[in-house]
Enzyme design. Sequence first.
Site, PDB file in Angstrom:
ATOM      1  N   GLY A 242      40.180  34.289  38.982  1.00 14.97           N
ATOM      2  CA  GLY A 242      39.152  34.246  37.946  1.00 14.97           C
ATOM      3  C   GLY A 242      39.489  35.113  36.751  1.00 14.97           C
ATOM      4  N   VAL A 707      37.498  48.302  42.214  1.00 11.37           N
ATOM      5  CA  VAL A 707      38.947  48.389  42.026  1.00 11.37           C
ATOM      6  C   VAL A 707      39.536  47.243  41.215  1.00 11.37           C
ATOM      7  CG1 VAL A 707      39.244  49.650  44.180  1.00 11.37           C
ATOM      8  CG2 VAL A 707      39.459  47.175  44.191  1.00 11.37           C
ATOM      9  N   GLY A 708      38.757  46.213  40.891  1.00 11.89           N
ATOM     10  CA  GLY A 708      39.340  45.011  40.307  1.00 11.89           C
ATOM     11  C   GLY A 708      39.992  45.204  38.959  1.00 11.89           C
ATOM     12  N   GLU A 709      39.480  46.153  38.161  1.00  9.87           N
ATOM     13  CA  GLU A 709      39.943  46.252  36.775  1.00  9.87           C
ATOM     14  C   GLU A 709      40.607  47.574  36.415  1.00  9.87           C
ATOM     15  OE1 GLU A 709      36.861  43.810  34.163  1.00  9.87           O
ATOM     16  OE2 GLU A 709      35.885  44.789  35.848  1.00  9.87           O
TER      17      GLU A 709
END
Length: 744
Positions: A242, A707-709
């Site tokens: 995504g 933690v994704g970004e």
Amino acid sequence: MSIKYVGRPVDRLDGRAKTTGQARFAAEHPYPDLAHAALVHSTIARGRITAIDADAARAAKGVIEVLTHENAPAMKPPPARSLLNLSTMVIGTSVNYLATDEVHWNGQPVAVVVAESPEAARHAAGLVRVTYEELPAVVDFAAEVPNATPQKGNALMPAAADKGDAEAALAAAPVSVDLRFTTPPHNHNAIEPHATTAVWDGDRLTLHEGTQSITWLRSHLAQRFGVPPRNIRVLSPYVGGGFGGKGSVWAGTLLAVLAARATKRPVRLVLTRAGVYHTVGGRTPSTQRVALGAESDGRLTALIHTSVARTGRVGGGGEQITSASRHLYDSPNIRLRQSLVQLDLLSNTFMRAPGESIGTFALESAVDELACELGMDPVELRMRNEPARNPMDRKRFTHRMLREAYEVGAERFGWRERDPRPGSMRDGRWLVGMGVASAYHPAFQLPANVTVRLGADGGVVVRCGLHEIGVGAATVQAQIAADELGVPLESVRVEVGDSELPEGPMAGGSGQTASAAASVMEACRKLRRAALDLARKSPDSPLRGVSAPEARDGGLFQGASGETYAAILTRAGRDHLEVTAGGGMLRFMAKTVRERSRWVKAASGAQFCEVRVDRDTGEVRVSRWVGVFDVGTVINAKTVASQLRGGIVMGIGLALSEETLVDPRTGRIVNASLADYHVPVHADVPRIDVHCLDEPDPTMPLGLIGVGEVSITGVGAAVANAVRHATGKRVTDLPITLDKLLPL
């Protein structure tokens, strides 16, 4: 709670389904009589359609229909964006497709061909002939930067700030740097291109869609097609990547639904890679100024960070480009400004760490250049200006371990071996450089609603409209539920990706895991209480009179005394217990405003990079990477490491290769393919050592932050700083290509 699974490197529960092909994505669901659609794109940036000749397309073999503004059923126009209705934030553009002869950007869909096969649809789309009355268009970002206007801020994303008199302090500073940076536009390139399968049954719609926002997508479609939200079912159990590109509603989705309604057939529309570039927004370009003033001992006296970004005239929004500059460095004088230009181009949209990823490139490059001017170690300079409280407003940090991240990172990387003199480290023909930069991304939460069902067989079902965009979302929630209820992980099933499930949070802002975890934990606590209450009603239960048993071994126990959930339910003649937890948007907004008035919370980290630059060709290779991150509690060590590495890889692309090229005369994207838009491949990526401090944030669910970004932030600067160390050249315009280094 007896912790058994949280923190462990658990394999993804959907791993087998994905590796064996059992997992079905949006374009893989079979339907009888399925038709296929293809888009016809405009070739001008602004104007009006004067004629569309679709006769040849309609006559082509296998063609069912060609929809244009002349014959397409009407959709309702999209509503205006509003913070009072956050679902409007996922509107890709304000264009009411095929309801007007107006063209707003080069690549806008102006017709849809529906045929019996995808090949027939694409062939016929190439036969549609469109003529235009072309109008003057503004498409050159660099030329329009002087015409930028101040960006409007809001409670969630302020656009300007002042503390003291930064310009005066800069002028008086004994040591200063004043640099201008540029970053190019970027486009989304998820492994799964955007795809939609739309099926109408009367006024009921079933939609298979790769989306990061099931609930808001359904709400938007209901408004556009004039049906109640309950009449729409969005199915998105798997999303093939995504990164923000599937967080909004774009033309492909709307036109697939429109085509299915018009033809009364199930319709599938899979965007080509070029179609993604032309109809799905990407990252804005930017120009930035970062100016720093300091005393001779390195203490900052002034920090100025300004930016200009781009939106489309038909949509898009400002980004948090100066966000990190609000929080990373202690300075008595700070000036932050964000400005925008509107162009006749496709709207910009979310892309991994929107704003922070490119903002940290400029800020952290400038800090490194100041270290060079001072003759000071870049790590020491950063630590000398590490704030005890938030620099702008003196709010306390809920959790900040950046010093510890730098200490661990420097040791793991071998920073002491760095010779500070530019160009001094060599390996044959390669110039070797070491760079460092700070990573920073704010913590974020959204409302999440869940149900948890406990069966008499000991099985647990967690139901939430989460989005599995490849990060292991269902796996971590299963780990949390297993620990909260004291049951084996294999007995927990998590259902996600369906609008008929309780409303889950959007997968964005690195907040999905924390948002859902809060509700899963609340539901499990309710379930434990319900099971205990049920047990207490039985005179034969060993839990009668027990007030605070421990959840373990598949039940509730106090010391050696207790019983399993299966025994409790069986004795009570119940086949299950089920509870709900969560809250709505108003509760979330109130909580967010309350928390932001009290403190600042964010993930942070230290990025250490080694590069090798060929002294003859200027070729840059990243040869080593160490990233140490403060992301709160680690729920799944395996998926967290994967997420952090993935962000760093994406950041290497930002630093060295990714660049969308827009023709400044026509507004056309000229490199709309993976043959010409270069993302990192295996040969471009070194071994990446990631480490988490694994210390909980006391204000977050289970202490996790997100933690994704965070791991893409600081990457561009770390590479640029390493190149500066290797070559003595400061590159301020991304990507760092050969022409910007030669001659060496």
